[in-house]
Motif scaffolding. Structure first.
Motif, PDB file in Angstrom:
ATOM      1  N   ALA A 205      36.820  48.570  46.228  1.00  0.00           N
ATOM      2  CA  ALA A 205      36.585  48.360  44.792  1.00  0.00           C
ATOM      3  C   ALA A 205      35.173  47.834  44.524  1.00  0.00           C
ATOM      4  O   ALA A 205      34.696  47.889  43.397  1.00  0.00           O
TER       5      ALA A 205
ATOM      6  N   ARG B  42      40.896  46.802  35.143  1.00  0.00           N
ATOM      7  CA  ARG B  42      41.551  45.523  35.429  1.00  0.00           C
ATOM      8  C   ARG B  42      41.993  45.457  36.888  1.00  0.00           C
ATOM      9  O   ARG B  42      41.850  44.446  37.556  1.00  0.00           O
ATOM     10  N   LEU B  43      42.559  46.570  37.378  1.00  0.00           N
ATOM     11  CA  LEU B  43      43.029  46.597  38.768  1.00  0.00           C
ATOM     12  C   LEU B  43      41.842  46.454  39.723  1.00  0.00           C
ATOM     13  O   LEU B  43      41.917  45.732  40.718  1.00  0.00           O
ATOM     14  N   ALA B  44      40.761  47.160  39.402  1.00  0.00           N
ATOM     15  CA  ALA B  44      39.572  47.080  40.259  1.00  0.00           C
ATOM     16  C   ALA B  44      39.007  45.666  40.257  1.00  0.00           C
ATOM     17  O   ALA B  44      38.624  45.135  41.300  1.00  0.00           O
ATOM     18  N   GLU B  45      38.988  45.052  39.072  1.00  0.00           N
ATOM     19  CA  GLU B  45      38.469  43.680  38.974  1.00  0.00           C
ATOM     20  C   GLU B  45      39.320  42.728  39.814  1.00  0.00           C
ATOM     21  O   GLU B  45      38.798  41.845  40.493  1.00  0.00           O
ATOM     22  N   THR B  46      40.640  42.923  39.764  1.00  0.00           N
ATOM     23  CA  THR B  46      41.536  42.060  40.556  1.00  0.00           C
ATOM     24  C   THR B  46      41.313  42.294  42.044  1.00  0.00           C
ATOM     25  O   THR B  46      41.236  41.341  42.819  1.00  0.00           O
ATOM     26  N   ALA B  47      41.212  43.576  42.428  1.00  0.00           N
ATOM     27  CA  ALA B  47      41.059  43.901  43.853  1.00  0.00           C
ATOM     28  C   ALA B  47      39.770  43.311  44.413  1.00  0.00           C
ATOM     29  O   ALA B  47      39.762  42.766  45.514  1.00  0.00           O
TER      30      ALA B  47
ATOM     31  N   LEU C 249      40.079  53.065  42.250  1.00  0.00           N
ATOM     32  CA  LEU C 249      40.332  52.139  41.136  1.00  0.00           C
ATOM     33  C   LEU C 249      39.017  51.833  40.414  1.00  0.00           C
ATOM     34  O   LEU C 249      38.975  51.744  39.190  1.00  0.00           O
TER      35      LEU C 249
ATOM     36  N   THR D  12      41.041  52.095  35.349  1.00  0.00           N
ATOM     37  CA  THR D  12      41.815  51.002  35.958  1.00  0.00           C
ATOM     38  C   THR D  12      40.889  49.817  36.230  1.00  0.00           C
ATOM     39  O   THR D  12      40.897  49.252  37.314  1.00  0.00           O
TER      40      THR D  12
END
Lengths: 297, 388
Positions: B106, B258-263, B250, B256
């Motif tokens: 990510a 948000r998912l990339a930021e979390t990852a 991601l 996606t």
């Protein structure tokens, strides 16, 4: 364009070939056979009969029910493994033993054919369609209490007479895993490993290189076509891409960086001076909540 | 009488308590390892060497070397059911490294190799360090599984080294992980002399063409094609490569965020803390202070040097087949070891040293990210060959 088509066809062919191979490689294997059992394994009826071991080399359980076993290459559907018995599920890297006493009344693991102890025997596992052979072996004539099979479990290339008879157990018994032992014996200097592994690494990245060479060319053509359309230039005319200087990129990058960091020339909020009030309350004062130390007179 | 028995009971209790303390159970090895932990934390705080990793690892070394009585208290790292043991599961079973790879995916921008795909081959060539170290380790008497785990240090990828050693040689994992991370931090010391020794002044000043602009579609296609191609060839690389490319998809899909930021944010931070601490805690004196650990450190340094040399030499050979104007600066060959982005920065620094107008960073990021893929593929190959 012709080259691109050829490249794509090549990649598809590689995919199909590899996929087909991997399906076959994940099938069951005849791991060990004993045709002349005189003083060896006793089955639940107290008999010593010929037996063979089927090994699941995969990392997932395999249910062998519905498949066929045979000792006759002209009759692939000789013994059908019936469904509904828990024995037919072979756990990952585990084995199932079949007794060959021509009497199936004893259970699913007793075949309806026997094996001849004085001559070579044919054995095969056939898929549920009765056509595709999953694994087949030609077992040479074996002496008393000798078994034949894969020296390293699941490794067809290592089939030979085994030094120990190991029904329902690892064929290779040693402190190292069988694969490790193979490398230890055959590749003492690591040259084989270096050559094969580097070839695989290069192949993987070479495939990526070829794919993205092709994808890149397609992308460049699409971009050029779009630029032509935007400029209103007829098809076949080459549109030179506009060169953007490094300074322009640097200015864009700086602007984006400032934007991301929320730095700007004009602040959104207003800074003012305001008197800070501290309101005193006896309810929050320690002096009224703690007992005072008694004073000496 | 009654008082005597009470005092006896009290004294016995105190003595028993004392027998449980670290002071009663300490060995010289524990103290030495605690000093090693201090050294790692000092390196991180004072020298800022890989602080994100060396602080958890250094502190983990302290945790792992606090001595206690072996009385089934379920507190030790290797005691089943203890809190540390549960956290260590991610290392022992190898599920922390793929999560780290999800975050790396990510974070990584693969544009440089999409724009110039031939740089992928440089990333492949640098993996030779792994197999040279494998051969040396075999020669020094290590078993093939141990040799493979030691060799992967040359891949310059901590999570990959941890994953492979947890599967093939768990008893050496602590030494291998610490060696891998230490040498990644020491890339600025190890690589430049090799790069200087193997290149001429003329080669060092080669100016490479600016990479073309890569479209969003190409960036989205890359992780999908990448995972299919590499994992079809090396399915054993699936945990690392699958997560790496998923993380990248991601990032690049654009839908996606948000998912990339979390990852790449909270998730990779949490896993890094757990992974570093548990790797540190696994270096208990009785397992770590052995002659093998010293050999591992020596072979690790050698594998880094060979990997760097392989990358640089490969570029020089590759240049023989390239037209003028398309030639590659051999100073980016070192970036094939996947210490992202440290080794790419070394290329940039050395490039500027010899020509202040030659910016190699963007070009060096190509082999650098290809090295990440290459080392994961190499780990998959070693796993495929040896874990049966």
């Amino acid at each position: 364009m012709q080259n691109i088509k050829k490249g794509l066809l090549f990649i598809i062919a590689v995919f199909i070939g590899v996929a087909g191979y991997s399906q076959r490689a994940s099938s069951l294997i005849i791991n060990e056979v004993q045709t002349n059992n005189v003083n060896g394994l006793i089955n639940k009826n107290g008999e010593r009969v010929a037996w063979f071991e089927v090994y699941n080399p995969t990392a997932a359980p395999v249910n062998i029910s519905g498949c066929y076993l045979t000792n006759d290459s002209l009759n692939l559907k000789k013994y059908r493994i019936i469904k509904g018995d828990h024995l037919t599920k072979i756990e990952p890297h585990q084995r199932l033993l079949f007794y060959c006493n021509s009497d199936t009344r004893n259970g699913v693991d007793y075949t309806n054919f026997g094996l001849v102890d004085s001559t070579a025997n044919y054995l095969a596992i056939v898929s549920a369609n009765g056509l595709d052979i999953i694994d087949e072996v030609k077992v040479p004539a074996l002496g008393e209490d000798i078994s034949w099979g894969c020296i390293y479990d699941g490794d067809k290339a290592s089939r030979a007479t085994l030094s120990h008879v190991t029904p329902n157990a690892l064929n290779y018994i040693g402190s190292e895993s069988s694969a490790e032992q193979k490398f230890k014996e055959n590749d003492q200097y690591g040259i084989g490993m270096a050559l094969t592994a580097m070839s695989v690494v290069f192949t993987a990245l070479l495939c990526l290189f070829i794919s993205f060479k092709i994808i890149g060319k397609i992308a460049i053509r699409i971009t050029a076509a779009r630029a032509r359309r935007a400029a209103g230039v007829p098809k076949g005319t080459k549109v030179e891409p506009v060169e953007t200087s490094g300074e322009v990129y640097a200015a864009i990058a700086l602007a984006l960086s400032l934007h991301e960091d929320n730095d700007h020339d004009y602040e959104e909020t207003v800074l003012t001076m305001k008197k800070v009030e501290k309101r005193y309350s006896p309810w929050s004062s320690k002096i009224y909540n703690l007992r005072e130390t008694p004073k000496k007179n | 009488m009654g008082d005597n028995s009470f005092l006896h009971f009290l004294g016995g209790n105190i003595m028993e308590f004392l027998s449980y303390t670290g002071f009663a159970n300490v060995e010289i090895g524990n103290l030495f390892m605690i000093l090693v932990g201090f050294f790692f934390m000092w390196l991180a705080v004072s020298k800022e060497f890989e602080p994100m990793l060396l602080i958890p690892i250094g502190f983990g070394i302290l945790l792992g070397n606090i001595p206690f009585k072996d009385a089934g208290l379920e507190i030790g790292l290797y005691e089943e059911g203890s809190v540390l043991n549960i956290l260590y599961d991610g290392v022992a079973r190898g599920w922390y490294p793929p999560l780290i790879f999800l975050g790396i995916g990510a974070m990584t921008d693969f544009s440089s190799i999409i724009a110039n795909p031939k740089l992928m081959l440089v990333g492949a060539a640098a993996q030779f360090g792994i197999f040279a170290a494998y051969a040396i380790a075999l020669g020094l008497g290590f078993d093939p599984n141990q040799a493979a785990s030691i060799g992967i240090i040359g891949g310059a990828d901590g999570p990959t080294a941890i994953l492979l050693s947890s599967k093939l040689a768990p008893n050496l994992m602590g030494a291998i992980a610490i060696s891998a991370y230490s040498y990644m931090a020491l890339v600025p010391v190890l690589q430049p002399p090799v790069m200087r020794a193997l290149t001429t002044h003329q080669e060092r000043t080669i100016k490479m063409k600016a990479p073309r602009v890569v479209s969003q579609t190409e960036k989205i296609i890359f992780p999908i094609v990448g995972v299919l191609l590499t994992c079809f060839i090396v399915p054993t690389g699936l945990p690392l490569l699958g997560m790496l490319f998923l993380g990248n998809l991601l990032k690049e899909s654009g839908v996606t965020r948000r998912l990339a930021e979390t990852a790449k944010g909270p998730m990779i931070d949490i896993v890094t803390i757990l992974l570093g601490t548990m790797v540190g805690a696994s270096t208990q004196a009785k397992y770590f202070l052995t002659g093998d650990s010293l050999l591992i450190f020596a072979i690790g340094a050698f594998s880094f040097i060979i990997a760097t040399a392989s990358g640089v030499c490969f570029v020089k050979i590759f240049n023989l087949f390239l037209k003028d104007g398309n030639k590659i600066n051999p100073l980016i060959g070192n970036a094939g070891v996947s210490a992202v982005p440290h080794s790419a920065r070394i290329s940039q620094k050395l490039g500027l040293e010899y020509d202040p107008s030659n910016y190699l960073l963007m070009h060096a990021m190509g082999p650098n990210v290809a090295g990440v893929i290459g080392s994961a593929v190499a780990a998959g190959v070693l796993l495929g060959f040896l874990i049966k």
